[in-house]
Each structure stands twice: as structure tokens, then as C-alpha cells.
Design a protein around this motif. Structure first.
Motif, PDB file in Angstrom:
ATOM      1  N   LYS A  25       0.817  -1.217   0.000  1.00 19.62           N
ATOM      2  CA  LYS A  25       0.000   0.000   0.000  1.00 19.62           C
ATOM      3  C   LYS A  25       0.851   1.266   0.000  1.00 19.62           C
ATOM      4  CE  LYS A  25      -3.702  -2.304   2.487  1.00 19.62           C
ATOM      5  NZ  LYS A  25      -4.480  -2.373   3.713  1.00 19.62           N
ATOM      6  N   ALA A  26       2.168   1.124  -0.093  1.00 17.27           N
ATOM      7  CA  ALA A  26       3.060   2.278  -0.062  1.00 17.27           C
ATOM      8  C   ALA A  26       2.975   3.060  -1.369  1.00 17.27           C
ATOM      9  CB  ALA A  26       4.491   1.822   0.176  1.00 17.27           C
ATOM     10  N   LYS A  27       3.129   4.364  -1.238  1.00 18.49           N
ATOM     11  CA  LYS A  27       3.136   5.226  -2.414  1.00 18.49           C
ATOM     12  C   LYS A  27       4.514   5.171  -3.068  1.00 18.49           C
ATOM     13  CE  LYS A  27      -0.268   8.186  -0.321  1.00 18.49           C
ATOM     14  NZ  LYS A  27      -0.550   9.405   0.388  1.00 18.49           N
ATOM     15  N   ASN A  28       4.604   5.675  -4.283  1.00 22.80           N
ATOM     16  CA  ASN A  28       5.867   5.592  -5.027  1.00 22.80           C
ATOM     17  C   ASN A  28       6.991   6.353  -4.341  1.00 22.80           C
ATOM     18  OD1 ASN A  28       4.923   3.937  -7.034  1.00 22.80           O
ATOM     19  ND2 ASN A  28       4.361   5.607  -8.406  1.00 22.80           N
ATOM     20  N   TRP A  29       6.708   7.488  -3.729  1.00 20.02           N
ATOM     21  CA  TRP A  29       7.767   8.228  -3.066  1.00 20.02           C
ATOM     22  C   TRP A  29       8.240   7.496  -1.810  1.00 20.02           C
ATOM     23  CZ3 TRP A  29       7.162  10.115   1.879  1.00 20.02           C
ATOM     24  CH2 TRP A  29       5.868  10.199   2.372  1.00 20.02           C
ATOM     25  N   GLN A  30       7.342   6.771  -1.155  1.00 23.42           N
ATOM     26  CA  GLN A  30       7.735   5.985   0.015  1.00 23.42           C
ATOM     27  C   GLN A  30       8.603   4.804  -0.407  1.00 23.42           C
ATOM     28  OE1 GLN A  30       3.718   5.316   1.354  1.00 23.42           O
ATOM     29  NE2 GLN A  30       3.969   6.729   3.079  1.00 23.42           N
ATOM     30  N   LYS A  31       8.267   4.179  -1.524  1.00 16.78           N
ATOM     31  CA  LYS A  31       9.086   3.087  -2.046  1.00 16.78           C
ATOM     32  C   LYS A  31      10.463   3.577  -2.449  1.00 16.78           C
ATOM     33  CE  LYS A  31       5.217   0.342  -3.753  1.00 16.78           C
ATOM     34  NZ  LYS A  31       4.552  -0.180  -4.948  1.00 16.78           N
ATOM     35  N   ALA A  32      10.543   4.786  -2.985  1.00 15.97           N
ATOM     36  CA  ALA A  32      11.832   5.359  -3.368  1.00 15.97           C
ATOM     37  C   ALA A  32      12.714   5.590  -2.144  1.00 15.97           C
ATOM     38  CB  ALA A  32      11.619   6.658  -4.135  1.00 15.97           C
ATOM     39  N   ILE A  33      12.124   6.077  -1.062  1.00 13.12           N
ATOM     40  CA  ILE A  33      12.895   6.288   0.172  1.00 13.12           C
ATOM     41  C   ILE A  33      13.364   4.954   0.740  1.00 13.12           C
ATOM     42  CG2 ILE A  33      12.717   7.050   2.581  1.00 13.12           C
ATOM     43  CD1 ILE A  33      10.966   9.338   1.613  1.00 13.12           C
ATOM     44  N   ILE A  34      12.510   3.953   0.717  1.00 13.50           N
ATOM     45  CA  ILE A  34      12.876   2.620   1.211  1.00 13.50           C
ATOM     46  C   ILE A  34      14.023   2.046   0.374  1.00 13.50           C
ATOM     47  CG2 ILE A  34      12.071   0.239   1.460  1.00 13.50           C
ATOM     48  CD1 ILE A  34       9.290   1.476   2.133  1.00 13.50           C
ATOM     49  N   ALA A  35      13.928   2.192  -0.935  1.00 16.32           N
ATOM     50  CA  ALA A  35      14.982   1.684  -1.822  1.00 16.32           C
ATOM     51  C   ALA A  35      16.295   2.413  -1.583  1.00 16.32           C
ATOM     52  CB  ALA A  35      14.551   1.821  -3.273  1.00 16.32           C
ATOM     53  N   TRP A  36      16.246   3.718  -1.406  1.00 14.80           N
ATOM     54  CA  TRP A  36      17.459   4.498  -1.143  1.00 14.80           C
ATOM     55  C   TRP A  36      18.108   4.081   0.174  1.00 14.80           C
ATOM     56  CZ3 TRP A  36      21.340   7.062  -2.863  1.00 14.80           C
ATOM     57  CH2 TRP A  36      22.073   7.891  -2.023  1.00 14.80           C
ATOM     58  N   ARG A  37      17.294   3.929   1.213  1.00 17.95           N
ATOM     59  CA  ARG A  37      17.849   3.520   2.509  1.00 17.95           C
ATOM     60  C   ARG A  37      18.454   2.121   2.440  1.00 17.95           C
ATOM     61  NH1 ARG A  37      14.750   5.735   7.691  1.00 17.95           N
ATOM     62  NH2 ARG A  37      16.557   4.732   8.534  1.00 17.95           N
TER      63      ARG A  37
END
Length: 46
Positions: A25-37
Motif C-alpha cells: 500500500k506504499a506510495k511511489n515516493w515511500q518506495k523510493a525512500i525505502i529503496a534508497w535507505r
């Protein structure tokens, strides 16, 4: 260098695991932050 970036990320970026975010249910910007971390953390461990 990645260890320093990882510490900065920990201070600045939100922790979605503490918020119990569901990845489906995560938004694309949240997925981007998760991927970066994830990227920075894996590089810092090497």
C-alpha cells in the motif's frame, strides 16, 4: 562514505517500519525512500 550517509539518513528520513507501513500500500515516493535507505545500508555494511 556510505556509513556517513547512512547516519544522516537515519536522522533525517522517516522510518516506515516503525510506522508499520505495508509495502503493498506504499506510495511511489515511500518506495523510493525505502529503496534508497536499503541501497545505502547495504553499501555501508561492505
Amino acid at each position: 562514505m556510505f556509513k556517513i550517509i547512512a547516519k544522516i539518513n537515519k536522522l533525517i528520513l522517516p522510518s516506515f517500519t516503525k510506522q508499520r507501513l505495508d509495502l503493498t500500500k506504499a506510495k511511489n515516493w515511500q518506495k523510493a525512500i525505502i529503496a534508497w535507505r536499503y541501497y545505502v545500508t547495504t553499501r555501508a555494511l561492505d
